[in-house]
Design an enzyme around this catalytic site. Structure first.
Site, mmCIF file in Angstrom:
data_model
loop_
_atom_site.group_PDB
_atom_site.id
_atom_site.type_symbol
_atom_site.label_atom_id
_atom_site.label_comp_id
_atom_site.label_asym_id
_atom_site.label_seq_id
_atom_site.Cartn_x
_atom_site.Cartn_y
_atom_site.Cartn_z
ATOM 1 N N HIS A 262 4.681 80.589 24.400
ATOM 2 C CA HIS A 262 4.758 79.979 25.729
ATOM 3 C C HIS A 262 6.182 79.549 26.013
ATOM 4 O O HIS A 262 6.911 79.141 25.103
ATOM 5 C CB HIS A 262 3.815 78.767 25.835
ATOM 6 C CG HIS A 262 3.580 78.373 27.249
ATOM 7 N ND1 HIS A 262 4.369 77.450 27.903
ATOM 8 C CD2 HIS A 262 2.689 78.845 28.153
ATOM 9 C CE1 HIS A 262 3.943 77.352 29.149
ATOM 10 N NE2 HIS A 262 2.937 78.176 29.340
ATOM 11 N N GLU A 315 -4.145 82.261 27.491
ATOM 12 C CA GLU A 315 -4.751 83.547 27.826
ATOM 13 C C GLU A 315 -5.739 84.075 26.795
ATOM 14 O O GLU A 315 -6.669 84.791 27.142
ATOM 15 C CB GLU A 315 -3.656 84.595 28.066
ATOM 16 C CG GLU A 315 -2.708 84.261 29.204
ATOM 17 C CD GLU A 315 -3.336 84.404 30.579
ATOM 18 O OE1 GLU A 315 -4.549 84.177 30.723
ATOM 19 O OE2 GLU A 315 -2.609 84.746 31.511
HETATM 20 N N1 ACO Z 1 4.483 87.766 20.131
HETATM 21 C C1 ACO Z 1 5.526 88.023 19.340
HETATM 22 N N2 ACO Z 1 6.718 87.415 19.444
HETATM 23 C C2 ACO Z 1 6.831 86.484 20.407
HETATM 24 C C3 ACO Z 1 5.779 86.148 21.243
HETATM 25 C C4 ACO Z 1 4.573 86.829 21.083
HETATM 26 N N3 ACO Z 1 3.525 86.582 21.858
HETATM 27 N N4 ACO Z 1 6.198 85.207 22.097
HETATM 28 C C5 ACO Z 1 7.472 84.942 21.800
HETATM 29 N N5 ACO Z 1 7.861 85.717 20.788
HETATM 30 C C6 ACO Z 1 9.166 85.780 20.168
HETATM 31 C C7 ACO Z 1 10.113 86.587 21.009
HETATM 32 O O1 ACO Z 1 10.040 87.965 20.748
HETATM 33 C C8 ACO Z 1 11.433 86.015 20.619
HETATM 34 O O2 ACO Z 1 11.792 86.469 19.334
HETATM 35 P P1 ACO Z 1 13.295 86.808 18.985
HETATM 36 O O3 ACO Z 1 14.052 85.520 19.171
HETATM 37 O O4 ACO Z 1 13.211 87.275 17.573
HETATM 38 O O5 ACO Z 1 13.714 87.852 19.970
HETATM 39 C C9 ACO Z 1 11.117 84.563 20.498
HETATM 40 O O6 ACO Z 1 9.746 84.490 20.106
HETATM 41 C C10 ACO Z 1 11.435 83.899 21.840
HETATM 42 O O7 ACO Z 1 10.368 83.386 22.366
HETATM 43 P P2 ACO Z 1 10.421 82.200 23.432
HETATM 44 O O8 ACO Z 1 11.820 81.951 23.903
HETATM 45 O O9 ACO Z 1 9.640 81.081 22.877
HETATM 46 O O10 ACO Z 1 9.553 82.883 24.531
HETATM 47 P P3 ACO Z 1 9.877 83.194 26.037
HETATM 48 O O11 ACO Z 1 10.010 81.902 26.748
HETATM 49 O O12 ACO Z 1 10.973 84.160 26.174
HETATM 50 O O13 ACO Z 1 8.526 83.908 26.459
HETATM 51 C C11 ACO Z 1 6.264 84.309 26.819
HETATM 52 C C12 ACO Z 1 7.345 83.230 26.716
HETATM 53 C C13 ACO Z 1 6.647 85.302 27.899
HETATM 54 C C14 ACO Z 1 4.957 83.636 27.199
HETATM 55 C C15 ACO Z 1 6.135 84.997 25.431
HETATM 56 O O14 ACO Z 1 5.702 84.064 24.487
HETATM 57 C C16 ACO Z 1 5.224 86.200 25.476
HETATM 58 O O15 ACO Z 1 5.669 87.302 25.816
HETATM 59 N N6 ACO Z 1 3.908 86.038 25.120
HETATM 60 C C17 ACO Z 1 2.989 87.154 25.174
HETATM 61 C C18 ACO Z 1 2.465 87.375 26.593
HETATM 62 C C19 ACO Z 1 1.540 86.268 27.022
HETATM 63 O O16 ACO Z 1 0.651 85.857 26.302
HETATM 64 N N7 ACO Z 1 1.746 85.795 28.268
HETATM 65 C C20 ACO Z 1 0.932 84.737 28.860
HETATM 66 C C21 ACO Z 1 1.705 83.446 28.904
HETATM 67 S S1 ACO Z 1 0.724 82.123 29.570
HETATM 68 C C22 ACO Z 1 0.797 82.352 31.257
HETATM 69 O O17 ACO Z 1 1.721 82.887 31.789
HETATM 70 C C23 ACO Z 1 -0.345 81.859 32.050
#
Ligand code: ACO
Length: 370
Positions: A262, A315
Site C-alpha cells: 500500500h 483488495e
Molecule cells: N508485490 C511485490 N512487490 C511489491 C508489492 C507487491 N504487491 N507492492 C510493493 N512492492 C515492492 C515494489 O516492487 C518496490 O520494490 P523495489 O523497491 O524493490 O522496487 C517496493 O515494494 C516499493 O513499494 P512501495 O513504495 O511501498 O509501493 P508503492 O507506493 O509504489 O505502490 C501499490 C503501492 C501500487 C499499492 C503496490 O503495493 C502494488 O502494486 N500492489 C499490488 C497492486 C494492488 O494490490 N493494488 C491495490 C492497492 S489498494 C487500492 O488501491 C484500493
C-alpha cells in the site's frame, strides 16, 4: 529565471508523502493503521451504519437523524431511477458489455441530457445536486449491465445491488459483509482516483467529468483493478503447499502480488482486517486458502523486500468477500466504483469550492532547444 518566478520544488516520485490540499473528508493514518471519515472511525461505521447514512455523512457532513434519513432515501430513490436514465441505458447497453465502459458512457450522456454543464459558476447547492444525482445512478447502471432492471425493493441499495448481481434475495451475512465493504472503500484520502477527480474539479469541469476521469484511474491493476487479479492467484493454488513456490516465482519474475502492499499503510490495512474477519465467519476451503496466501506472501515479501512492511491490502479479502457474496468478477471493480463515487463526488465538491487550479510543473529532460 527572473525574480518573480518561484524556485522549483522537485517532488518525490509518485508525489509520495506530498501534501497537495486540505481536506475535511477523510484522514488515513498509515503508520497507525487507522482511517476515519469526518472524525468517525471508518471501521466502526462499516459495522454499525448503513451505506446510505455514511453517504449522507460524506456529502452533508453529518450522519442523518431520522427525518433527514427518510428525506435522503427518498431523494436517492427518485433520482436513481429517472426515465431519462432508462433512455440513456437503453441506448448504451448491449449484451455482456463491460460495466465500466457503460458507466464511462452513461455519466456524461446523462449529465448532458439533464443540462449539467461545467461546475464553474454554479452555486454550492447546484454542484451538490449534481454530485448526488450522478453517484446515485451507479447501482442502477450496474443492475442494467447485469440484466436485472428494475431493482428498487425498498430494502436499500446494498440489498438491491446483491439481488441484481446474484438474481436472488441476499442473506443477512451477505448484506452485512457488502455493507461493510462498501463503507470501507467509500473514501481513502488522496488515492490516485480521488486525486484525479480533484484535478478535474479544479479546472471548473462538471461533476460527470470528475467521476468519469476518476473511474478511469480506479480501473488500473495497481489501484481498484486488483480484486479479480487477486482471485486469479487463488485459482492457481490447489493446496497450501502450492503457494510459496508460486509467490517466489512471481516475485523472481518481477511481478507484484495483487492485493498486497500500500502506498500509505506501513502496518496492517484496517480494511483488510475487518474483511478477513467477515470472510472467516463464512469459512470454507477458499477462505482458508486466502488466509494461507496472506500468511505465506507476507513472510516471503518480508524476506525479499526487507524494510518495506508489505501486508495484504483491502483488495485481497475484498475479492474473497465479494466472491462469497456471489458478485461476478467483472462486477468487482464496478462495485468498488459504486462506493468510491460517493468519495469522489465529495472531494470534487470540496475542490470546486477552491478557485485555485491544480497545475504542477514538470522538469524537461529531452534534447536541448535547437
Ligand atoms: N508485490 C511485490 N512487490 C511489491 C508489492 C507487491 N504487491 N507492492 C510493493 N512492492 C515492492 C515494489 O516492487 C518496490 O520494490 P523495489 O523497491 O524493490 O522496487 C517496493 O515494494 C516499493 O513499494 P512501495 O513504495 O511501498 O509501493 P508503492 O507506493 O509504489 O505502490 C501499490 C503501492 C501500487 C499499492 C503496490 O503495493 C502494488 O502494486 N500492489 C499490488 C497492486 C494492488 O494490490 N493494488 C491495490 C492497492 S489498494 C487500492 O488501491 C484500493
Amino acid at each position: 529565471m527572473n525574480e518573480t518566478e518561484p524556485v522549483p520544488v522537485i517532488a518525490p516520485r509518485g508525489l509520495a508523502g506530498v501534501v497537495v490540499a486540505d481536506t475535511a473528508i477523510s484522514d488515513v493514518r498509515g503508520a497507525e493503521g487507522v482511517f476515519h471519515y469526518r472524525g468517525h472511525n471508518a471501521v466502526s461505521l462499516a459495522t454499525d451504519s448503513t451505506f446510505e447514512d455514511v453517504w449522507h455523512l460524506m456529502l452533508f457532513g453529518s450522519l442523518p437523524d431520522a427525518p433527514a434519513r427518510t428525506a435522503f432515501l427518498s431523494q436517492i430513490s427518485r433520482i436513481s431511477h429517472g426515465d431519462d436514465l432508462q433512455t440513456v441505458l437503453a441506448a448504451v447497453l448491449r449484451a455482456d458489455q463491460d460495466p465500466i465502459s457503460v458507466l464511462t458512457a452513461v455519466w456524461p450522456l446523462l449529465a448532458s441530457r439533464r443540462g449539467m454543464g461545467a461546475s464553474y459558476g454554479l452555486g454550492e447547492a447546484q454542484r451538490r445536486d449534481a454530485a448526488l444525482e450522478l453517484a446515485a445512478i451507479v447501482p442502477t447502471v450496474l443492475a442494467g449491465c447485469a440484466g436485472a432492471l428494475p431493482v428498487p425493493s425498498g430494502q436499500g441499495l446494498v440489498a438491491d445491488h446483491l439481488t441484481a448481481m446474484t438474481g436472488h434475495d441476499p442473506d443477512a451475512w451477505a448484506r452485512r459483509a457488502l455493507t461493510a465493504y462498501l463503507i470501507l472503500v467509500m473514501d481513502h484520502g488522496f488515492n490516485a482516483s480521488t486525486f484525479t477527480a480533484r484535478v478535474i474539479a479544479s479546472t471548473g469541469a462538471g461533476m460527470a467529468a470528475c467521476l468519469t476521469g476518476a473511474l478511469g484511474a480506479l480501473t488500473g491493476p495497481l489501484h481498484g483493478g486488483a480484486p479479480a487479479r487477486a482471485l486469479e492467484a487463488l485459482d492457481s493454488f490447489s493446496e497450501v503447499s502450492d503457494i510459496e513456490p508460486w509467490v517466489r516465482a512471481e516475485l523472481a519474475a518481477g511481478r507484484r502480488l495483487m492485493g498486497f502492499g500500500h502506498a500509505v499503510y506501513r502496518t496492517v490495512d484496517p480494511r483488510s482486517q475487518l474483511l478477513r474477519r467477515l470472510a472467516l465467519e463464512q469459512g470454507g476451503p477458499r477462505v482458508e486458502l486466502a488466509v494461507a496466501y496472506e500468511r505465506v506472501a507476507e513472510r516471503v515479501l518480508a524476506e525479499l523486500k526487507p524494510g518495506r512492511a508489505l501486508h495484504a491490502n483491502v483488495e485481497l479479502f475484498a475479492a474473497v468477500v465479494m466472491e462469497l457474496c456471489g458478485i461476478p468478477r467483472r462486477f468487482m471493480t464496478p462495485t468498488f466504483a459504486m462506493a468510491r463515487a460517493v468519495g469522489w463526488s465529495a472531494h470534487a465538491l470540496e475542490q470546486a469550492a477552491d478557485p485555485k487550479i491544480i497545475r504542477p510543473a514538470s522538469r524537461y529532460v529531452g534534447p536541448p532547444l535547437r
